[in-house]
Design an enzyme around this catalytic site. Structure first.
Site, PDB file in Angstrom:
ATOM      1  N   LYS A  35       0.862  -1.021  -0.075  1.00 16.43           N
ATOM      2  CA  LYS A  35      -0.157  -0.136  -0.091  1.00 16.43           C
ATOM      3  C   LYS A  35       0.960   1.256   0.238  1.00 16.43           C
ATOM      4  O   LYS A  35       0.306   2.522  -0.263  1.00 16.43           O
ATOM      5  CB  LYS A  35      -1.028  -0.041   1.207  1.00 16.43           C
ATOM      6  CG  LYS A  35      -0.351   0.206   2.495  1.00 16.43           C
ATOM      7  CD  LYS A  35      -1.334   0.266   3.586  1.00 16.43           C
ATOM      8  CE  LYS A  35      -0.610   0.365   4.967  1.00 16.43           C
ATOM      9  NZ  LYS A  35      -1.686   0.298   6.005  1.00 16.43           N
ATOM     10  N   GLY A  40       9.439  -1.618   1.853  1.00 16.73           N
ATOM     11  CA  GLY A  40       8.689  -1.488   3.635  1.00 16.73           C
ATOM     12  C   GLY A  40       9.873  -0.491   4.403  1.00 16.73           C
ATOM     13  O   GLY A  40      10.373   0.273   3.890  1.00 16.73           O
ATOM     14  N   CYS A  42      12.298  -1.321   6.103  1.00 12.60           N
ATOM     15  CA  CYS A  42      13.612  -1.460   5.840  1.00 12.60           C
ATOM     16  C   CYS A  42      14.359  -0.594   4.980  1.00 12.60           C
ATOM     17  O   CYS A  42      15.350   0.022   5.157  1.00 12.60           O
ATOM     18  CB  CYS A  42      13.854  -2.889   5.548  1.00 12.60           C
ATOM     19  SG  CYS A  42      15.546  -3.403   5.225  1.00 12.60           S
ATOM     20  N   GLY A 179      16.657   6.957  24.734  1.00 16.92           N
ATOM     21  CA  GLY A 179      16.442   5.380  24.289  1.00 16.92           C
ATOM     22  C   GLY A 179      17.958   5.155  23.779  1.00 16.92           C
ATOM     23  O   GLY A 179      18.598   5.623  22.828  1.00 16.92           O
ATOM     24  N   GLY A 180      18.637   4.304  24.682  1.00 15.47           N
ATOM     25  CA  GLY A 180      19.983   3.727  24.279  1.00 15.47           C
ATOM     26  C   GLY A 180      20.157   2.642  23.819  1.00 15.47           C
ATOM     27  O   GLY A 180      20.989   1.723  24.097  1.00 15.47           O
ATOM     28  N   ALA A 182      19.734  -0.140  19.888  1.00 10.08           N
ATOM     29  CA  ALA A 182      20.237  -0.137  18.658  1.00 10.08           C
ATOM     30  C   ALA A 182      19.807   1.257  17.797  1.00 10.08           C
ATOM     31  O   ALA A 182      20.791   1.891  17.239  1.00 10.08           O
ATOM     32  CB  ALA A 182      19.905  -1.300  17.866  1.00 10.08           C
ATOM     33  N   ILE A 183      18.553   1.453  17.866  1.00 10.72           N
ATOM     34  CA  ILE A 183      18.235   2.363  16.838  1.00 10.72           C
ATOM     35  C   ILE A 183      18.801   3.909  17.246  1.00 10.72           C
ATOM     36  O   ILE A 183      19.332   4.705  16.653  1.00 10.72           O
ATOM     37  CB  ILE A 183      16.768   2.623  16.298  1.00 10.72           C
ATOM     38  CG1 ILE A 183      16.336   1.200  15.700  1.00 10.72           C
ATOM     39  CG2 ILE A 183      16.111   3.783  15.751  1.00 10.72           C
ATOM     40  CD1 ILE A 183      14.847   1.141  15.397  1.00 10.72           C
ATOM     41  N   ASP A 309       7.871  -8.291  11.537  1.00 13.44           N
ATOM     42  CA  ASP A 309       7.594  -7.257  12.564  1.00 13.44           C
ATOM     43  C   ASP A 309       6.155  -7.634  13.267  1.00 13.44           C
ATOM     44  O   ASP A 309       5.824  -7.482  14.570  1.00 13.44           O
ATOM     45  CB  ASP A 309       7.974  -5.895  12.377  1.00 13.44           C
ATOM     46  CG  ASP A 309       9.285  -5.627  12.338  1.00 13.44           C
ATOM     47  OD1 ASP A 309      10.143  -6.415  12.317  1.00 13.44           O
ATOM     48  OD2 ASP A 309       9.974  -4.465  12.104  1.00 13.44           O
ATOM     49  N   HIS A 440      45.512 -15.239   6.186  1.00 13.55           N
ATOM     50  CA  HIS A 440      46.546 -14.088   7.015  1.00 13.55           C
ATOM     51  C   HIS A 440      47.063 -13.089   6.026  1.00 13.55           C
ATOM     52  O   HIS A 440      47.645 -13.695   5.080  1.00 13.55           O
ATOM     53  CB  HIS A 440      47.543 -14.929   7.896  1.00 13.55           C
ATOM     54  CG  HIS A 440      48.472 -13.966   8.452  1.00 13.55           C
ATOM     55  ND1 HIS A 440      48.316 -13.515   9.828  1.00 13.55           N
ATOM     56  CD2 HIS A 440      49.917 -13.709   8.113  1.00 13.55           C
ATOM     57  CE1 HIS A 440      49.403 -12.692  10.094  1.00 13.55           C
ATOM     58  NE2 HIS A 440      50.446 -12.840   9.048  1.00 13.55           N
TER      59      HIS A 440
HETATM   60  P1  FAD Z   1       8.153  -3.843   6.930  1.00 17.77           P
HETATM   61  O1  FAD Z   1       9.489  -3.432   6.549  1.00 17.77           O
HETATM   62  O2  FAD Z   1       7.540  -2.633   8.175  1.00 17.77           O
HETATM   63  O3  FAD Z   1       7.159  -3.652   5.799  1.00 17.77           O
HETATM   64  C1  FAD Z   1       5.848  -3.927   6.050  1.00 17.77           C
HETATM   65  C2  FAD Z   1       5.056  -3.370   4.731  1.00 17.77           C
HETATM   66  O4  FAD Z   1       3.733  -3.634   4.729  1.00 17.77           O
HETATM   67  C3  FAD Z   1       5.179  -2.015   4.495  1.00 17.77           C
HETATM   68  O5  FAD Z   1       5.690  -1.279   3.320  1.00 17.77           O
HETATM   69  C4  FAD Z   1       3.541  -1.671   4.620  1.00 17.77           C
HETATM   70  O6  FAD Z   1       3.322  -0.376   3.878  1.00 17.77           O
HETATM   71  C5  FAD Z   1       2.908  -2.723   4.204  1.00 17.77           C
HETATM   72  N1  FAD Z   1       1.714  -2.893   4.371  1.00 17.77           N
HETATM   73  C6  FAD Z   1       1.059  -3.006   5.703  1.00 17.77           C
HETATM   74  N2  FAD Z   1      -0.299  -3.257   5.859  1.00 17.77           N
HETATM   75  C7  FAD Z   1      -0.792  -3.472   4.490  1.00 17.77           C
HETATM   76  C8  FAD Z   1      -1.952  -3.527   3.856  1.00 17.77           C
HETATM   77  N3  FAD Z   1      -3.170  -3.848   4.486  1.00 17.77           N
HETATM   78  N4  FAD Z   1      -1.969  -3.684   2.491  1.00 17.77           N
HETATM   79  C9  FAD Z   1      -0.714  -3.703   1.739  1.00 17.77           C
HETATM   80  N5  FAD Z   1       0.376  -3.371   2.336  1.00 17.77           N
HETATM   81  C10 FAD Z   1       0.440  -3.064   3.751  1.00 17.77           C
HETATM   82  N6  FAD Z   1      16.865  -4.226  10.696  1.00 17.77           N
HETATM   83  C11 FAD Z   1      17.821  -4.974  10.474  1.00 17.77           C
HETATM   84  O7  FAD Z   1      17.582  -6.135  10.505  1.00 17.77           O
HETATM   85  N7  FAD Z   1      18.809  -4.230  10.399  1.00 17.77           N
HETATM   86  C12 FAD Z   1      18.910  -2.977  10.444  1.00 17.77           C
HETATM   87  O8  FAD Z   1      20.033  -2.440  10.398  1.00 17.77           O
HETATM   88  C13 FAD Z   1      18.188  -2.171  10.883  1.00 17.77           C
HETATM   89  N8  FAD Z   1      18.000  -1.054  11.018  1.00 17.77           N
HETATM   90  C14 FAD Z   1      16.693  -0.202  11.345  1.00 17.77           C
HETATM   91  C15 FAD Z   1      16.851   1.026  11.554  1.00 17.77           C
HETATM   92  C16 FAD Z   1      15.559   1.828  11.832  1.00 17.77           C
HETATM   93  C17 FAD Z   1      15.724   3.325  12.060  1.00 17.77           C
HETATM   94  C18 FAD Z   1      14.314   1.272  11.971  1.00 17.77           C
HETATM   95  C19 FAD Z   1      13.154   1.751  12.155  1.00 17.77           C
HETATM   96  C20 FAD Z   1      14.260  -0.335  11.711  1.00 17.77           C
HETATM   97  C21 FAD Z   1      15.332  -0.844  11.445  1.00 17.77           C
HETATM   98  N9  FAD Z   1      15.501  -2.481  11.215  1.00 17.77           N
HETATM   99  C22 FAD Z   1      16.617  -2.944  11.207  1.00 17.77           C
HETATM  100  C23 FAD Z   1      14.208  -3.214  11.389  1.00 17.77           C
HETATM  101  C24 FAD Z   1      13.843  -3.608  10.090  1.00 17.77           C
HETATM  102  O9  FAD Z   1      13.651  -2.350   9.264  1.00 17.77           O
HETATM  103  C25 FAD Z   1      12.450  -4.399  10.175  1.00 17.77           C
HETATM  104  O10 FAD Z   1      12.616  -5.430  11.201  1.00 17.77           O
HETATM  105  C26 FAD Z   1      11.744  -4.839   9.022  1.00 17.77           C
HETATM  106  O11 FAD Z   1      11.698  -3.933   7.937  1.00 17.77           O
HETATM  107  C27 FAD Z   1      10.722  -5.625   9.271  1.00 17.77           C
HETATM  108  O12 FAD Z   1      10.366  -6.170   7.918  1.00 17.77           O
HETATM  109  P2  FAD Z   1       8.752  -6.601   7.782  1.00 17.77           P
HETATM  110  O13 FAD Z   1       8.632  -7.112   6.448  1.00 17.77           O
HETATM  111  O14 FAD Z   1       8.031  -7.418   8.829  1.00 17.77           O
HETATM  112  O15 FAD Z   1       7.772  -5.036   7.630  1.00 17.77           O
END
Ligand code: FAD
Length: 450
Positions: A35, A40, A42, A179-180, A182-183, A309, A440
């Site tokens: 959507k 997403g 990431c 908040g200390g 990762a992010i 997530d 090495h």
């Molecule tokens: P998401 O990436 O959140 O994607 C979900 C998608 O679903 C979204 O695009 C949304 O629009 C879509 N969606 C939701 N509902 C609907 C619907 N009804 N219809 C159609 N589409 C829909 N993780 C790491 O491993 N390494 C890192 O370095 C790292 N750095 C990060 C830094 C920050 C600042 C943040 C906030 C997160 C970080 N993460 C990192 C975490 C990582 O981004 C998430 O764990 C990961 O994106 C989760 O993937 P996901 O597929 O579960 O969901």
């Protein structure tokens, strides 16, 4: 209009992307609905933009350090709008890569919103507003997560979440990070390396509260060396917006701490994005931590799976990817790809990095698991020394001669953890590690644990 698929995936973050691509490569008909933006959190608000910014700040910090190796580059400076362009380009490349790999695998990409209306039916409202029905044998929910603020706190012009900070077009002069973990610490690193005055307030007595104390202390010392002002054991009491900034009041022991800055960045966790009405209608079980799933990622409703997530737990992209691949393998593959929580590496991309797979010493003690601890120092590694990165260590835990946990703090820890997580995930022990020849001279020799 109605179309029929074997699998419909809702959400194209790393989890949904991996699941759809791997299922389609298994020869079945797959559709994925997104959507917002392909890739997403990431790609657009997480891993990729933050690592692009960290790559820039690291380059700048390295140039300033070059003098110690006899490199003179004159006066170093940076162009923040160009850094932001680099951030945006990285996200664009990643999003295009997601779309291309899905198309190459034969997945049908659908822009718009997906809503599950029955265990085998999804309503797709296209980006143009047209409503369609997609029938499917199986459905995967990959809705992702969103920032979680402190109770009663709302984002504003001065109170930012990670999304808000990444969207800033101008580099602030001062930031208070609440908040200390990762992010928060990754933002602190990038900002401090670009000469922003940064304070971090952490409620617990140490940074990265789940990690061993010496890991957190080492990181605190290094981040303090970058000029970051760190307050651990401090509780934020209130935010007060000023005409040109924000006042954050916290208590530390019985003292009051008052800090002001242009912005405060609140990094106090994330929450699963739960469409509760939809889940309730379908009778899918969930709580505030996320959708409940079994060991195959299936919800309590047969044929509906959830990954990434939205299922709560440690919110990491590679965890979502592995869960997505595991569902695809379970449904349409050889069932050899599995997801094991213990095998998921955890990485903090601060400078230096912190990376861990398996147990910490703290966890092993709490679980009553007897371990032998082995520590190797970066300082004893010639590559680390000649590159002036001799600051760091590897801490390995063996239980009955089997490797059960490795934590690395130092240069390149995010890369060095990969072979260690393979070893931990496969239950390798001293016997197997003794057969390992490491080239090495390399930094990888810090992994010579025996
Ligand atoms: P998401 O990436 O959140 O994607 C979900 C998608 O679903 C979204 O695009 C949304 O629009 C879509 N969606 C939701 N509902 C609907 C619907 N009804 N219809 C159609 N589409 C829909 N993780 C790491 O491993 N390494 C890192 O370095 C790292 N750095 C990060 C830094 C920050 C600042 C943040 C906030 C997160 C970080 N993460 C990192 C975490 C990582 O981004 C998430 O764990 C990961 O994106 C989760 O993937 P996901 O597929 O579960 O969901």
């Amino acid at each position: 209009m109605s179309e029929t698929f074997d699998l419909v995936v809702i959400g194209a973050g790393p989890g949904g992307h991996a699941a759809a691509e791997h299922a389609a490569r298994g020869g079945v008909r797959v559709a994925i609905i997104e959507k917002n933006l392909w890739g997403g959190t990431c790609t657009h608000r997480g891993c990729i933009p933050t690592k692009a910014l960290l790559a820039c700040s690291r380059q700048y910090a390295d140039l300033k350090r070059g003098k110690r190796m006899g490199i003179n580059v004159g006066k170093t400076s940076f162009d923040f709008p160009a850094i932001k362009r680099h951030q945006q380009q990285a996200a664009n490349i990643s999003a295009l890569g997601v779309q291309r790999s899905l198309k190459d695998a034969g997945v049908e990409l659908k822009c718009g919103e997906g809503r599950i209306i029955s265990p085998h039916e999804v309503q797709w409202i296209s980006a143009e507003g047209k409503t369609n029905r997609l029938k499917a044998e199986n459905i995967i929910i990959a809705w992702g997560s969103e920032p979680l603020l402190l109770p009663g706190v709302e984002p504003s012009e001065r109170i930012l979440t990670s999304d808000g900070l990444l969207a800033l077009g101008k580099l602030p002069e001062t930031v208070i990070i609440v908040g200390g973990s990762a992010i928060g610490l990754e933002f602190a690193t990038f900002l401090a390396e670009l000469d922003v005055r940064v304070s971090v307030i952490e409620l617990m007595d140490q940074l990265l509260p789940s990690e061993d104390l010496e890991v957190a202390s080492f990181l605190k010392q290094n981040l303090t060396g970058l000029g970051i002002n760190i307050h651990t054991g401090a509780k934020v009491e209130r935010f007060h917006e000023l005409p040109d900034g924000i006042l954050v009041t916290a208590t530390h022991q019985s003292r009051t701490l008052e800090l002001t800055a242009e912005y405060t960045l609140v990094c106090t966790g994330r929450k699963p994005s739960l469409a509760t009405d939809e889940l309730d209608q379908l009778g899918i079980q969930y709580d505030h931590r996320g959708i409940s799933v079994d060991e195959c990622q299936m919800t309590n409703v047969k044929g509906i799976y959830a990954i990434g997530d939205v299922t709560g737990g440690i919110m990491l992209a590679h965890r979502a990817i592995q869960q997505g691949k595991a569902v695809a393998s379970h449904l349409y593959g050889d069932r050899q790809v599995t997801y094991k929580q213990d095998a998921v590496p955890f990485v903090v991309y601060t400078h230096p990095n912190v990376a861990r797979c398996g147990l910490t010493e703290k966890q092993s003690k709490a679980d009553g698991i007897e371990t032998e601890v082995r520590i190797t120092q970066y300082g004893a590694n010639i590559v680390a020394r000649l590159e002036l990165r001799g600051n760091g260590f590897v801490k390995a835990l063996f239980h009955k001669d089997v490797l059960v946990g490795v934590t690395i703090v130092g240069e390149g820890a995010c890369e060095l953890i990969a072979p260690m997580s393979l070893a931990v995930a496969n239950g390798m022990g001293k016997k197997e590690l003794k057969k390992w020849t490491i080239p090495h001279p390399t930094l990888s020799e810090v992994l010579n644990l025996l």
